[in-house]
Write a protein that holds these residues in place. Sequence first.
Motif, short mmCIF file in Angstrom:
data_model
loop_
_atom_site.label_atom_id
_atom_site.label_comp_id
_atom_site.label_asym_id
_atom_site.label_seq_id
_atom_site.Cartn_x
_atom_site.Cartn_y
_atom_site.Cartn_z
N GLY A 109 50.47 51.62 31.34
CA GLY A 109 49.75 50.74 30.43
C GLY A 109 50.70 49.96 29.56
N PRO A 110 50.17 49.09 28.69
CA PRO A 110 51.04 48.32 27.79
C PRO A 110 51.74 49.27 26.82
CG PRO A 110 48.73 47.90 27.31
CD PRO A 110 48.76 48.73 28.55
N PRO A 111 52.94 48.87 26.36
CA PRO A 111 53.75 49.74 25.49
C PRO A 111 52.94 50.44 24.41
CG PRO A 111 54.92 47.71 25.91
CD PRO A 111 53.58 47.57 26.58
N LYS A 112 52.16 49.68 23.67
CA LYS A 112 51.48 50.28 22.52
C LYS A 112 50.52 51.40 22.94
CE LYS A 112 52.57 47.17 19.09
NZ LYS A 112 52.29 46.64 17.76
N GLU A 113 49.95 51.28 24.16
CA GLU A 113 49.02 52.33 24.58
C GLU A 113 49.77 53.54 25.10
OE1 GLU A 113 46.21 50.83 27.39
OE2 GLU A 113 45.61 49.16 26.10
N VAL A 114 50.83 53.29 25.86
CA VAL A 114 51.53 54.40 26.51
C VAL A 114 52.09 55.39 25.49
CG1 VAL A 114 53.54 54.99 27.90
CG2 VAL A 114 52.07 53.08 28.55
N ILE A 115 52.53 54.86 24.33
CA ILE A 115 53.21 55.75 23.37
C ILE A 115 52.24 56.51 22.49
CG2 ILE A 115 55.23 54.24 23.30
CD1 ILE A 115 54.24 53.19 20.65
N VAL A 116 50.96 56.22 22.61
CA VAL A 116 50.00 56.86 21.72
C VAL A 116 50.01 58.38 21.90
CG1 VAL A 116 47.56 57.12 21.19
CG2 VAL A 116 48.53 54.84 21.58
N ASP A 117 49.99 58.82 23.17
CA ASP A 117 49.91 60.25 23.45
C ASP A 117 51.27 60.91 23.23
OD1 ASP A 117 49.89 62.77 24.52
OD2 ASP A 117 48.53 62.24 26.16
N GLU A 118 51.47 61.48 22.03
CA GLU A 118 52.77 62.05 21.66
C GLU A 118 53.22 63.13 22.63
OE1 GLU A 118 54.41 62.86 18.23
OE2 GLU A 118 53.59 61.22 17.04
N ALA A 119 52.31 64.07 22.91
CA ALA A 119 52.67 65.22 23.76
C ALA A 119 53.21 64.71 25.09
CB ALA A 119 51.43 66.09 23.98
N ARG A 120 52.49 63.75 25.70
CA ARG A 120 52.91 63.24 27.01
C ARG A 120 54.27 62.56 26.90
NH1 ARG A 120 48.87 58.97 29.13
NH2 ARG A 120 49.89 57.75 27.50
N TRP A 121 54.45 61.81 25.83
CA TRP A 121 55.71 61.10 25.61
C TRP A 121 56.87 62.09 25.60
CZ3 TRP A 121 56.75 56.13 25.99
CH2 TRP A 121 57.91 55.61 25.41
#
Lengths: 282, 575, 189
Positions: free
Chosen positions: B509-521
């Motif tokens: 997804g776009p940068p801003k969406e991808v980083i939302v999920d901290e755990a996944r990051w």
Amino acid sequence: MNIAPRYLGRGSWLARRDPRVLVLVSVLFIMAAIQVWDGRIVAALLAVAILYYRSAQIPFRDVRRNWLAALTLVTLVVVLNTLLTGSRLEGVVVHPFFSIPLLGTVVSAESLSYAATQWMRYVGMVTVGFPVAFCVAPSDFGATFARLGVPEKFAIGVDLTFRFLPSLGADYQQTIDAQRIRGYDPMAGRGGPIVRLRRMLPILTPLTVNAIAGAEDTIDAMDLRAFGTGKRTWLRHLRFERADWAIVLFFLGLAVLMTVAGFVSTSSHLWTPQLLIDLAGG
Amino acid sequence: MGPVDEPLVEVDDLTFRYRRATEPAIRNLSLAVSRGEVLLVAGPSGCGKSTLIRAINGLIPHAYPGELSGSVRLEGRLTTELKLRDIARSVGTVLQDPAKQIVGATVEAELAFGPENLGVPRGEIRELVNVVAGEAGIASLLGRETAALSGGERQLLAMAGVLMMRPRLYVVDEPLANLDPLSAAGLLAILRALADRGDAVVIVEHRVEEALELRPDRVLYLDAGVARYQGSVDGFLRIADPREVKLPFDVVLSRARAGGLAAEPEPIDRSPLPSGPPAPVPDGSMEEEPARLEFRAVEASIGDYRILHGVDARLGPREVIAVLGPNGSGKTTAFRTAMHLLPITSGQILVDGADAKGRSTADLATIFGYVFQSPSQMLFARSVREELVFGPRNLGRDPATFELLMANALRRTALDQLEGILDRPPLSLSFGQQKRLALAIALALQPASLILDEPSAGQDHQTAEAFVREVLAIPGLESVYFITHDVDLALTHADRILLFRDGRIVADGPPKEVIVDEARWRACNLTHTTLMQANARWGGRDDRFLDAEALARRIVAAEGAVLDAAEGGSVVDAG
Amino acid sequence: MSSMTMSRSNLWEVSSRTIVYAAIGAALYGVLGLFDFLLPGTGNVSIRPAFGIVTFFGYAFGPIVGLFSGLVGNAITDQLHGYGFTTYWNWSLANGLAGLIAGLAPLYLASWMSGAISRRAIAGAIAGAVGAVIGFLFVFSDIWVGGQSFDAVVTGSYVPVVVADVITAIIVTPILVYAWEPVKEQLGR
Ligand SMILES: Nc1ncnc2c1ncn2[C@@H]1O[C@H](COP(=O)(O)OP(=O)(O)OP(=O)(O)O)[C@@H](O)[C@H]1O
Ligand SMILES: Nc1ncnc2c1ncn2[C@@H]1O[C@H](COP(=O)(O)OP(=O)(O)OP(=O)(O)O)[C@@H](O)[C@H]1O
Ligand SMILES: [Mg+2]
Ligand SMILES: [Mg+2]
């Protein structure tokens, strides 16, 4: 592409021996074999080789192609010798079957038994050679050579060689990929040997040059860890056990026996089965 | 062991010129590092960092011939008078490229190499191997073959091999270069522990922002071989140029507030990328246009290892897509399958909506320009000219067009500035130039899309940024897909992010969406850079992620506006 | 330490540099040696592009490196083929000797090895050819090891292998010299 050596005999009785044993056996066997021309004895030696080979428990399906290649090569050499020169039979009375047109070489009872003997000899050598290829852990060769008394630096060179093999294999693959991306395939297409050789260059050149350039760092890294500046320890500890001694002594005995026999008996002379001679109408 | 106050290493007015070089690589450098201290060395590519390292560990002058003046003392003794063997006992070095440093076929062999050379008894080496493997956190790797290790694992092993020598001074050259952010943090922790234990550390690093986690006592900033700054971290942060070094965002901001930022960089002309469909959006909502490249449940193996476990992704024809993920997660492999360099075991790969099965690599190469991580792998010809026409000739293009092809390719990679470039031997170019040439070679096939594998690896901040900017500015290029470990680079330049993990795509997804999920990051070995935090806090509503400078400027501007408004207000009151 | 213009004195020096180059030469031979194709009209002799590695390494880095590259390199390909390195030890040694003799070029081609790169490249080709012609004389040991006849070795082994490897050496060695020298200049060691 994976060109790493295959450690197929892992865990087998022979693989558990001190790796020096496998090398020594192969050497001693060759020394024994090359002194014998009596087919009956060579056959016996071949039998010994086969027994020895079986203790390596190398899964056959993994080496089927290797055997095929090895036997083809040996057969070719033998046939070539026989056809080309009727083998080496100076001062031997021959009982000819026929002589080959053009070449004019005589195929005789003697040349056939010579061929058979030579074939068994080669196969025997290859048979004891296989375990050296498949039952020594690649990482052991360095220590093995060191403990066989070859110069330390040579041993480390061998160790390094085995270390470079897989990574260069990976680079090789990468280089081929990089060229294929530019519409180039070294393996595709026909052509004479020289054409095919030249087609190899876009792979061979970058692979070689990059390997050498990269070596600079490796050299530094070795110097920085005090390489080659004094007596060195080999972490891999090699010790001869009773079984190891037994094997080596056995093959040493074999080699000695054949040497002696060469002088006191006819073992070093060609033996031709009466049957063949009769067939040749001798 | 000298008295504690005596510095471990003392460099005095050092100047060195490599035998074949015309200019000295380092000039009049002086520094001292004592027990328990950490010195961070930074500076643009080619400024002399590795040369300084070589001077400290004795490779200069023992292995590199050249012209040396000034002195380097280890515990009071001149390196010129010591043997490398003796230096090796007190100085441990991790070179820039770990893969080249590893000489053992197995992890044990590699660890043992140093002590073996010093003739340490077998028993001791055995114990040491286990202890050190624990310290370096690679106990799980014992018994593995070094050739099959991932980039990150190699880096840690190289470090461990040096720990085995138990030196008192550690010099490490760009240890973070090919590590994902989490592994990088791990390595820095090891170094910090060494310093706390009383050893000294000299670390060279481009990724300054991360290296600061090491809490260095002093920073040495080199430029063109001379020390432009030497002193405390705070002082360094005050003078460093955010264009040259990657600095924490608050530093960039305060610099902007003080009006200390250089002039705006020329904006990237990204036509025709943005043209075409409206602002690129995540997959799903662009069905009308077939994807340039689509993975459908793609699985692939190398030897017996299953590497890709069902990759699904649509890469649009007019997108800039960044691929992030841990070392060894399958990023490179995925694109190799797309180029038919590696067969897929199941699934399907579509190009421009049609099944690509049966198309040759050469054929695909006319659609996708593919730039390898290491450029030299493909350079073989005797001149840049031969190198550039090699591809077009293989593809049977019209030789009449070659001159134009070359001219364009060179101009777009800014290589045309080097005079006589066409006749230079490719391998005599510098690393950065070779990377551009690799790009030019890809462009000579006139691809519609580009695939870049780690364009920023081992380059300094400025070079990496410039490289990506140039690529994005190439006219006629529809889409760019790039693999990287540089989070900020990805977030600021990409329309969309693909997160790889264990041979799967875990986010898209776009940068801003991808980083939302901290755990996944974090699960993808990624960290939250100060720039991310800043964007989250100040960034606008639009999808774009701003780079440090732009964001800082926007904030300052906003603050300025607020001030004016306030003043204006007061005037009114007065009236 | 410029290798091309190696002086007679350090021809036989064995440093870590020597050992690493030697190991890389051998490993390259091992990797590329698996790729070969039969020389038409011969039974058991094939063109091995990898042989060019041996002559080049000998020529560029000295006799020790050449010897090791050929000896261990060929031994490794035998290992990978499965014969084990001991079976055809004499062929490995022959390869090694070829590399060694190519590495002795400074003793018989000194005048050619200085000056223009084209001259050094030609010298490389000559050294490679000389190495092959002399080095492979050692395969006549097959007369004792394999009990082959002289004629058989000449017609079946020596002539074809020398033809194949001289061709390879003449084509590959100079090209590698051309590719390597600019890089060496850049590395500056
Ligand atoms: N062996 C060498 N011979 C000649 N010149 C060299 C050599 N090694 C490096 N140089 C030159 O010396 C300068 C400094 O090189 P050095 O490797 O120290 O830079 P660096 O700061 O480590 O760069 P990077 O960040 O890319 O590693 C460069 O101009 C380089 O071209
Ligand atoms: N030639 C090979 N043989 C065996 N395994 C391999 C080979 N090449 C890659 N692998 C494995 O495949 C996995 C994925 O490799 P890949 O290069 O795709 O990772 P990556 O995501 O590109 O990692 P990096 O960020 O370090 O480049 C890794 O675990 C690696 O060990
Ligand atoms: Mg450097
Ligand atoms: Mg990768």
